[in-house]
Enzyme design. Structure first.
Site, PDB file in Angstrom:
ATOM      1  CB  CYS A   1     -30.386 -44.234  -9.426  1.00  0.00           C
ATOM      2  SG  CYS A   1     -29.243 -45.121 -10.476  1.00  0.00           S
TER       3      CYS A   1
ATOM      4  CB  CYS B   1     -31.209 -56.913 -13.355  1.00  0.00           C
ATOM      5  SG  CYS B   1     -29.815 -57.979 -13.007  1.00  0.00           S
ATOM      6  CB  SER B   2     -34.018 -52.266 -12.150  1.00  0.00           C
ATOM      7  OG  SER B   2     -32.676 -51.818 -12.130  1.00  0.00           O
TER       8      SER B   2
ATOM      9  CB  ILE C   1     -32.145 -50.518 -20.265  1.00  0.00           C
ATOM     10  CG1 ILE C   1     -30.865 -51.256 -19.859  1.00  0.00           C
ATOM     11  CG2 ILE C   1     -31.868 -49.234 -21.035  1.00  0.00           C
ATOM     12  CD1 ILE C   1     -30.011 -50.545 -18.838  1.00  0.00           C
TER      13      ILE C   1
ATOM     14  CE  LYS D   1     -36.834 -58.259 -12.685  1.00  0.00           C
ATOM     15  NZ  LYS D   1     -37.466 -57.846 -13.933  1.00  0.00           N
TER      16      LYS D   1
ATOM     17  CG  HIS E   1     -34.038 -47.883 -12.231  1.00  0.00           C
ATOM     18  ND1 HIS E   1     -34.260 -46.634 -11.680  1.00  0.00           N
ATOM     19  CD2 HIS E   1     -32.801 -48.270 -11.778  1.00  0.00           C
ATOM     20  CE1 HIS E   1     -33.215 -46.291 -10.944  1.00  0.00           C
ATOM     21  NE2 HIS E   1     -32.312 -47.250 -10.993  1.00  0.00           N
TER      22      HIS E   1
HETATM   23  N1  COA Z   1     -36.870 -57.906 -16.423  1.00  0.00           N
HETATM   24  C1  COA Z   1     -37.605 -58.632 -17.276  1.00  0.00           C
HETATM   25  N2  COA Z   1     -37.287 -58.816 -18.555  1.00  0.00           N
HETATM   26  C2  COA Z   1     -36.178 -58.220 -19.000  1.00  0.00           C
HETATM   27  C3  COA Z   1     -35.374 -57.442 -18.172  1.00  0.00           C
HETATM   28  C4  COA Z   1     -35.747 -57.304 -16.849  1.00  0.00           C
HETATM   29  N3  COA Z   1     -35.002 -56.598 -15.994  1.00  0.00           N
HETATM   30  N4  COA Z   1     -34.341 -56.971 -18.877  1.00  0.00           N
HETATM   31  C5  COA Z   1     -34.485 -57.439 -20.117  1.00  0.00           C
HETATM   32  N5  COA Z   1     -35.598 -58.179 -20.189  1.00  0.00           N
HETATM   33  C6  COA Z   1     -36.047 -58.927 -21.366  1.00  0.00           C
HETATM   34  C7  COA Z   1     -36.077 -58.072 -22.609  1.00  0.00           C
HETATM   35  O1  COA Z   1     -37.362 -57.569 -22.865  1.00  0.00           O
HETATM   36  C8  COA Z   1     -35.663 -59.056 -23.657  1.00  0.00           C
HETATM   37  O2  COA Z   1     -36.767 -59.854 -24.017  1.00  0.00           O
HETATM   38  P1  COA Z   1     -36.996 -60.290 -25.541  1.00  0.00           P
HETATM   39  O3  COA Z   1     -35.782 -61.088 -25.897  1.00  0.00           O
HETATM   40  O4  COA Z   1     -38.265 -61.082 -25.472  1.00  0.00           O
HETATM   41  O5  COA Z   1     -37.097 -59.017 -26.309  1.00  0.00           O
HETATM   42  C9  COA Z   1     -34.673 -59.977 -22.960  1.00  0.00           C
HETATM   43  O6  COA Z   1     -35.049 -59.914 -21.575  1.00  0.00           O
HETATM   44  C10 COA Z   1     -33.240 -59.604 -23.137  1.00  0.00           C
HETATM   45  O7  COA Z   1     -33.126 -58.223 -22.921  1.00  0.00           O
HETATM   46  P2  COA Z   1     -31.810 -57.419 -23.194  1.00  0.00           P
HETATM   47  O8  COA Z   1     -32.144 -55.952 -23.171  1.00  0.00           O
HETATM   48  O9  COA Z   1     -31.086 -57.946 -24.403  1.00  0.00           O
HETATM   49  O10 COA Z   1     -30.954 -57.756 -21.918  1.00  0.00           O
HETATM   50  P3  COA Z   1     -29.480 -57.330 -21.650  1.00  0.00           P
HETATM   51  O11 COA Z   1     -28.748 -58.592 -21.371  1.00  0.00           O
HETATM   52  O12 COA Z   1     -28.954 -56.413 -22.690  1.00  0.00           O
HETATM   53  O13 COA Z   1     -29.610 -56.455 -20.323  1.00  0.00           O
HETATM   54  C11 COA Z   1     -29.408 -56.306 -17.957  1.00  0.00           C
HETATM   55  C12 COA Z   1     -30.077 -57.021 -19.137  1.00  0.00           C
HETATM   56  C13 COA Z   1     -29.937 -56.888 -16.678  1.00  0.00           C
HETATM   57  C14 COA Z   1     -27.876 -56.479 -18.010  1.00  0.00           C
HETATM   58  C15 COA Z   1     -29.730 -54.775 -18.063  1.00  0.00           C
HETATM   59  O14 COA Z   1     -31.123 -54.630 -18.058  1.00  0.00           O
HETATM   60  C16 COA Z   1     -29.111 -54.001 -16.921  1.00  0.00           C
HETATM   61  O15 COA Z   1     -27.955 -53.601 -16.988  1.00  0.00           O
HETATM   62  N6  COA Z   1     -29.891 -53.753 -15.848  1.00  0.00           N
HETATM   63  C17 COA Z   1     -29.374 -53.045 -14.679  1.00  0.00           C
HETATM   64  C18 COA Z   1     -29.574 -51.574 -14.841  1.00  0.00           C
HETATM   65  C19 COA Z   1     -28.871 -50.803 -13.742  1.00  0.00           C
HETATM   66  O16 COA Z   1     -27.761 -51.127 -13.341  1.00  0.00           O
HETATM   67  N7  COA Z   1     -29.491 -49.734 -13.258  1.00  0.00           N
HETATM   68  C20 COA Z   1     -28.939 -48.911 -12.213  1.00  0.00           C
HETATM   69  C21 COA Z   1     -29.083 -49.604 -10.916  1.00  0.00           C
HETATM   70  S1  COA Z   1     -28.222 -48.826  -9.598  1.00  0.00           S
END
Ligand code: COA
Length: 382
Positions: free
Chosen positions: A83, A204-205, A207, A326, A330
């Site tokens: 990252c 969480c940040s 995708i 966030k 990211h």
């Molecule tokens: N902030 C705000 N809203 C978010 C969000 C976030 N971080 N992530 C998802 N949403 C929303 C989406 O828009 C979606 O809304 P909708 O239902 O109205 O369309 C809903 O929340 C569900 O999103 P979805 O993509 O299905 O969530 P998910 O469960 O598949 O993934 C996480 C969520 C947190 C697991 C994923 O974003 C993740 O893995 N994040 C961490 C990334 C990471 O590790 N980066 C490297 C860091 S070192």
């Protein structure tokens, strides 16, 4: 060593960019940066990207990008540090300009994360494969362990931790490139889906698809191109243990502290000289630990200070005026470059409603994995 300026910046909107491929996104950011710098040719290119091969099956992307953006023939390379790849691209470009080897160098970053289903698997390749990913732990899981340790050691409450994303979402409302530019309240954070206890969805940040690019040149040439160059005053980089179990203390990030110390030393500055910082808030707890490692708050005090408004407008320092990872998003390989773009806009005085008044020095801090690498930039208004 020559002094180095940033003369142009450009980025795509961050989010789910279904109508753009990886090369379209990069070309958009690159051409915007060239237009901003008033140049139609660059001497060299560095592209920061964590994992185009796994995300889009396209490797060798530096050549793809030079060709697609109309710069065929120039030297170009992709750089990778998970990252932190975008910041490493800027560091590489800085060294090429500072050394006198080239004059006009682009550093960019790109990641196309939405096109595959198992993005969590790709991200986990930046953790320790043998000890972490193989056993099923993901980045939310690793940072959840850091959050638990910090809350236990320093008495941080769940509500105080929630103030980090609440603040960053508040800042993001004024950022036209942010993925999630909306305000949210305590209830929204505390009732969002549990991802890895104690971290919830709103800690969480996300995708993100996106690209960002900046153009560097020697400071002595900068005013030939633009009226408002911003100086790269210092860069510090460091590595740390890739596996969380090798951290001496789960609440510390040694690579961030070392990168920060090196940047402060190179700049001849101290934490109190910095007006604003874009830091790597991949999860709520990360912003707190990073702010302490960079010297903005004492160890164990950062969480409560941020919860008390010390990291927003009117506080001690403004952290993540862009909305941070966030809320702005990211796209891992592009993140470090986008952080520098926010710093450039602040120091040019063109950040609109996000503007931090009278800022002379701004900092960016970008991190790979759970502290395996980190890069800190200090920028100076001219
Ligand atoms: N902030 C705000 N809203 C978010 C969000 C976030 N971080 N992530 C998802 N949403 C929303 C989406 O828009 C979606 O809304 P909708 O239902 O109205 O369309 C809903 O929340 C569900 O999103 P979805 O993509 O299905 O969530 P998910 O469960 O598949 O993934 C996480 C969520 C947190 C697991 C994923 O974003 C993740 O893995 N994040 C961490 C990334 C990471 O590790 N980066 C490297 C860091 S070192």
């Amino acid at each position: 060593m020559r002094e180095v300026a940033i003369i142009g910046v450009g980025m795509t909107r961050f989010g789910e960019l279904w109508d753009q491929g990886i090369r379209d996104m990069f070309a958009e950011a690159a051409l915007k940066a060239m237009a901003d710098a008033n140049v139609d040719k660059i001497d060299s290119l560095y592209v920061g990207c964590m994992s185009s091969g796994l995300y889009t099956y396209q490797e060798h992307i530096a050549s793809v990008m030079t060709d697609y953006m109309g710069q065929r023939g120039i030297p170009a390379a992709r750089v990778e540090s998970a990252c932190a790849s975008g910041s490493v691209a800027i560091r590489s470009a800085f060294m090429e300009v500072a050394s006198g080897m080239s004059d006009i160098v682009m550093a960019g970053g790109v990641e196309k994360m939405w096109d595959i289903e198992d993005g969590t698997f790709v991200l986990a390749t930046a953790s320790d494969q043998e000890y972490e990913a193989y056993t099923g732990v993901t980045f939310p899981g690793l940072y959840a362990m850091m959050a638990r340790a910090y809350m236990h050691q320093y008495g941080l409450t769940r509500e105080e931790l929630a103030q980090v994303p609440i603040k960053n979402h508040k800042h993001s409302v004024h950022n036209p490139n942010a993925q999630y530019p909306f305000e949210m309240d305590m209830k929204t954070v505390l009732t969002s889906s549990m991802v890895a206890d104690p971290l919830r969805l709103m800690d969480c940040s996300p995708i993100t698809d996106g690209a960002a690019a900046v153009i560097l040149c020697p400071m002595e040439m900068a005013k030939q191109f633009v009226k408002n160059p911003v100086k790269i005053k210092a860069i510090g980089a460091a590595t740390g243990p890739i596996a969380l179990h090798d951290h001496k203390d789960l609440t510390r990030l040694d690579a961030v502290r070392l990168a920060g110390e090196r940047a402060y030393k190179m700049a001849g500055l101290k934490p109190s000289d910095i007006s604003f910082a874009e830091v790597h808030d991949c999860f709520s707890i990360a912003e707190i630990i990073v702010a302490e490692e960079l010297g903005f708050f004492d160890y164990g005090k950062g969480g409560k200070a941020i919860a008390n408004g010390e990291a927003t407008y009117g506080g001690k320092i403004v952290i993540n005026s862009s909305g941070g990872l966030k809320a702005k998003g990211h796209p891992v390989g592009a993140t470090g470059v986008a952080q520098v773009i926010e710093a450039v806009e602040q120091l040019r005085g063109t950040a609109g409603k996000r503007q931090v008044e009278n800022a002379k020095y701004g900092m960016t801090q970008n991190m790979g994995g759970s502290g395996g690498s980190s890069v800190v930039h200090i920028l100076e208004a001219q």
